[in-house]
Design a protein around this motif. Sequence first.
Motif, PDB file in Angstrom:
ATOM      1  N   MET A  73       0.861  -1.178   0.000  1.00  0.00           N
ATOM      2  CA  MET A  73       0.000   0.000   0.000  1.00  0.00           C
ATOM      3  C   MET A  73       0.897   1.228   0.000  1.00  0.00           C
ATOM      4  SD  MET A  73      -2.941   1.352   2.572  1.00  0.00           S
ATOM      5  CE  MET A  73      -4.383   2.155   1.839  1.00  0.00           C
ATOM      6  N   MET A  75       1.025   4.953   0.743  1.00  0.00           N
ATOM      7  CA  MET A  75       0.275   5.958   1.487  1.00  0.00           C
ATOM      8  C   MET A  75       0.913   7.335   1.373  1.00  0.00           C
ATOM      9  SD  MET A  75      -0.943   3.741   4.803  1.00  0.00           S
ATOM     10  CE  MET A  75      -2.212   4.954   5.240  1.00  0.00           C
ATOM     11  N   HIS A  80       3.553   0.278   3.028  1.00  0.00           N
ATOM     12  CA  HIS A  80       3.567  -0.897   3.901  1.00  0.00           C
ATOM     13  C   HIS A  80       2.956  -2.071   3.174  1.00  0.00           C
ATOM     14  CE1 HIS A  80      -0.759  -0.773   4.818  1.00  0.00           C
ATOM     15  NE2 HIS A  80      -0.638   0.545   4.757  1.00  0.00           N
ATOM     16  N   MET A 105      -6.126  -2.326   5.245  1.00  0.00           N
ATOM     17  CA  MET A 105      -6.760  -1.018   5.023  1.00  0.00           C
ATOM     18  C   MET A 105      -7.495  -1.061   3.690  1.00  0.00           C
ATOM     19  SD  MET A 105      -3.765   1.717   6.007  1.00  0.00           S
ATOM     20  CE  MET A 105      -4.828   3.140   5.760  1.00  0.00           C
TER      21      MET A 105
END
Length: 256
Positions: A73, A75, A80, A105
């Motif tokens: 991911m 961000m 992460h 998420m």
Amino acid sequence: MAVLVFAAISCDSNNNADSDLELIPVNSVTVNGYTVSLHAQTELETGANHLYWEIEEDGKTADIQSFTITPMMDMGQMMHSTPFNQPVTSEEDEDYLENMAVFIMPSGEMGSWSITFEITKMDGETVSGELPVEIASSWKFTSTRSENDKVYYISWYSPRKPVSGNNELVFLIHTRTGMMNFPAVENAELSVYPYMDMGGGSGHSTDYTTPVAMGDGFYEGEINYSMSGVWTTSVELIAENDTLPEVMFEYSVQAK
Ligand SMILES: [Cu+2]
């Protein structure tokens, strides 16, 4: 191990509409003549997902040495990964490589997900690429944090479609030791409580057995819903002699 647990659950629950492998396409990409296609049983969502991979060259299943993945991911400020394992030949359909990923998420304003992959060809050369994926928010995933800020990810693994009567009740628990490291939590204890609010200050629970550790982060029990409708289930996790703040799952149970 995860695959075995999944297979066992599928056999036990004859009320489960998706026990036969019915897949929908998620996304695919072609790199250097290799087409990598991702399929899944439903749209990808937070919590546990089984990913089914097909790798083709010239329209036929490609002969390769290995295929590895890493979900990431982005961000903006940081990147992460998430709890996942590497694809192996699916026991349900050997045309696919299968793995599990627990997305922690949803996709959205916070960031976007992609799955990077690497193919090792028979001659030892590697081909790498990435597949963007969209992760929807679901009720089947939550997290809790200890006083010293250790995070625990709790996935509602089964039933994916709760029905009245008996269901396998399975949770999957992971923690985080780094942005790329999400080990399974193998020897925690769970305390769960299902509850149906009937309104007017009354409500009731139902028959269930407390899920116990089965290895690889799986905790298995059973639940017998006495009614269809909206239920909550609280989960308290006792890990490393620490009782973590309670989390709550809310979902609806269909009439069988
Ligand atoms: Cu994130």
